[in-house]
Design a protein around this motif. Structure first.
Motif, mmCIF file in Angstrom:
data_model
loop_
_atom_site.group_PDB
_atom_site.id
_atom_site.type_symbol
_atom_site.label_atom_id
_atom_site.label_comp_id
_atom_site.label_asym_id
_atom_site.label_seq_id
_atom_site.Cartn_x
_atom_site.Cartn_y
_atom_site.Cartn_z
ATOM 1 N N LEU A 1 -3.886 -7.132 50.749
ATOM 2 C CA LEU A 1 -4.550 -7.017 52.037
ATOM 3 C C LEU A 1 -5.790 -6.146 51.840
ATOM 4 O O LEU A 1 -5.695 -4.912 51.861
ATOM 5 C CB LEU A 1 -3.618 -6.383 53.075
ATOM 6 C CG LEU A 1 -2.307 -7.124 53.359
ATOM 7 C CD1 LEU A 1 -1.481 -6.355 54.389
ATOM 8 C CD2 LEU A 1 -2.572 -8.550 53.838
ATOM 9 N N PRO A 2 -6.952 -6.768 51.609
ATOM 10 C CA PRO A 2 -8.159 -5.959 51.410
ATOM 11 C C PRO A 2 -8.381 -5.000 52.583
ATOM 12 O O PRO A 2 -8.213 -5.383 53.746
ATOM 13 C CB PRO A 2 -9.272 -7.010 51.323
ATOM 14 C CG PRO A 2 -8.584 -8.240 50.839
ATOM 15 C CD PRO A 2 -7.228 -8.206 51.490
ATOM 16 N N THR A 3 -8.709 -3.774 52.261
ATOM 17 C CA THR A 3 -8.925 -2.759 53.288
ATOM 18 C C THR A 3 -10.386 -2.825 53.741
ATOM 19 O O THR A 3 -11.295 -2.475 52.983
ATOM 20 C CB THR A 3 -8.588 -1.364 52.749
ATOM 21 O OG1 THR A 3 -7.257 -1.392 52.208
ATOM 22 C CG2 THR A 3 -8.641 -0.333 53.855
ATOM 23 N N VAL A 4 -10.588 -3.270 54.983
ATOM 24 C CA VAL A 4 -11.930 -3.492 55.517
ATOM 25 C C VAL A 4 -12.223 -2.495 56.622
ATOM 26 O O VAL A 4 -11.365 -1.705 57.017
ATOM 27 C CB VAL A 4 -12.080 -4.940 56.020
ATOM 28 C CG1 VAL A 4 -11.832 -5.924 54.869
ATOM 29 C CG2 VAL A 4 -11.126 -5.231 57.181
ATOM 30 N N TRP A 5 -13.439 -2.543 57.139
ATOM 31 C CA TRP A 5 -13.850 -1.539 58.127
ATOM 32 C C TRP A 5 -14.688 -2.107 59.270
ATOM 33 O O TRP A 5 -14.935 -1.417 60.254
ATOM 34 C CB TRP A 5 -14.617 -0.410 57.450
ATOM 35 C CG TRP A 5 -15.779 -0.901 56.622
ATOM 36 C CD1 TRP A 5 -17.083 -1.045 57.005
ATOM 37 C CD2 TRP A 5 -15.726 -1.332 55.256
ATOM 38 N NE1 TRP A 5 -17.847 -1.532 55.975
ATOM 39 C CE2 TRP A 5 -17.036 -1.718 54.880
ATOM 40 C CE3 TRP A 5 -14.693 -1.415 54.309
ATOM 41 C CZ2 TRP A 5 -17.335 -2.188 53.604
ATOM 42 C CZ3 TRP A 5 -15.007 -1.889 53.052
ATOM 43 C CH2 TRP A 5 -16.302 -2.269 52.707
ATOM 44 N N ASP A 6 -15.123 -3.353 59.162
ATOM 45 C CA ASP A 6 -15.899 -3.969 60.241
ATOM 46 C C ASP A 6 -15.829 -5.484 60.090
ATOM 47 O O ASP A 6 -15.202 -5.998 59.159
ATOM 48 C CB ASP A 6 -17.349 -3.473 60.244
ATOM 49 C CG ASP A 6 -18.108 -3.785 58.952
ATOM 50 O OD1 ASP A 6 -17.573 -4.519 58.084
ATOM 51 O OD2 ASP A 6 -19.245 -3.303 58.805
#
Length: 250
Positions: A23-28
């Motif tokens: 689960l790639p950790t994204v921010w926007d």
């Protein structure tokens, strides 16, 4: 079954020990779109990269409402299940946390045992389990099986004597599992023997953190990990690459 509950169950089914979901950790929305276009079937929003992206500090330097604004932007942009790091809960009640996440379209959460608003004290094992139980009850009341990822910071904090830290982490996370956690997150970098023991002895699938520029998926799979995320490291890796690109234009 609601669409949110179906998405939550899809997310939960991705957690397979020995065949971990990344689960790639994204921010926007931008970073989320990149991850989905690359073929990933779920995402997590990390508190640290989200806070950095809006000029706040990690450790609840942003508000829950600020976090939810980002969550809603991401879930409006992608059609995959989204989990959210809600730190230690922002001092809110479980019902407020679950209602806010579901309204923003999220179907999973990470909950830490470090209480940032109270001098960064560590919750007792039972206190953390009680919070997990409250979150599970609130999710059940909403008829959505929100995927709860119960995290302990024992290793990050290097809390107590190292000789029995794995034992204490197992005991702490086992209580969280009994209280309703679906996934257990002994966050930190671990020797292989410790990570294998955590994966073997804990009663729920475990989450491990990885560096996105280090090919460790098969290795973590062999150790029994069920979920891999990147914490702040994907954002940092992209930031380092951007710094290199921009340096040529000084």
């Amino acid at each position: 079954m609601t669409s949110l509950d179906a998405s939550a169950k899809t997310l939960l089914e991705l957690h397979v020990p020995g065949n971990p979901v990344v689960l790639p950790t994204v921010w926007d929305a931008w970073s989320a779109d990149i991850a989905v276009a690359a073929g990933f079937s779920g995402l997590t929003l990390g508190s640290h990269p989200v806070a950095d992206s809006i000029g706040r500090t990690d450790g609840e330097g942003m508000t829950f409402d600020e976090l939810l604004t980002r969550v809603a932007q991401v879930t409006a942009s992608v059609q995959v299940p989204v989990s959210v790091d809600i730190e230690s809960g922002y001092g809110l009640e479980p019902l407020q946390l679950i209602d806010g996440l579901l309204a923003a379209g999220a179907v999973g959460l990470n909950i830490e045992d470090t209480v940032h608003s109270q001098g960064k004290r560590l919750r007792s094992p039972q206190e953390h389990a009680d919070l997990v139980r409250g979150l599970r009850e609130a999710a059940d009341a909403a008829d959505v099986h929100v995927v709860i990822n119960a995290r302990t910071d024992l290793f990050l904090r290097q809390d107590g004597d190292a000789s029995d830290r794995v034992d204490r982490a197992i005991a702490r996370l086992a209580l969280a599992a009994e209280a309703g956690a679906d996934v257990l997150y002994p966050v930190g970098r671990h020797p292989d023997a410790d990570l294998r023991r955590l994966a073997t002895e804990l009663p729920r699938p475990i989450n491990a953190i990885a560096q996105p520029n280090t090919p460790t998926k098969s290795h973590l799979a062999d150790l029994g990990v069920a979920r891999i995320s990147f914490g702040p490291f994907l954002q940092r890796t992209l930031g380092a690459e951007a710094t290199t690109l921009l340096a040529a234009w000084k």
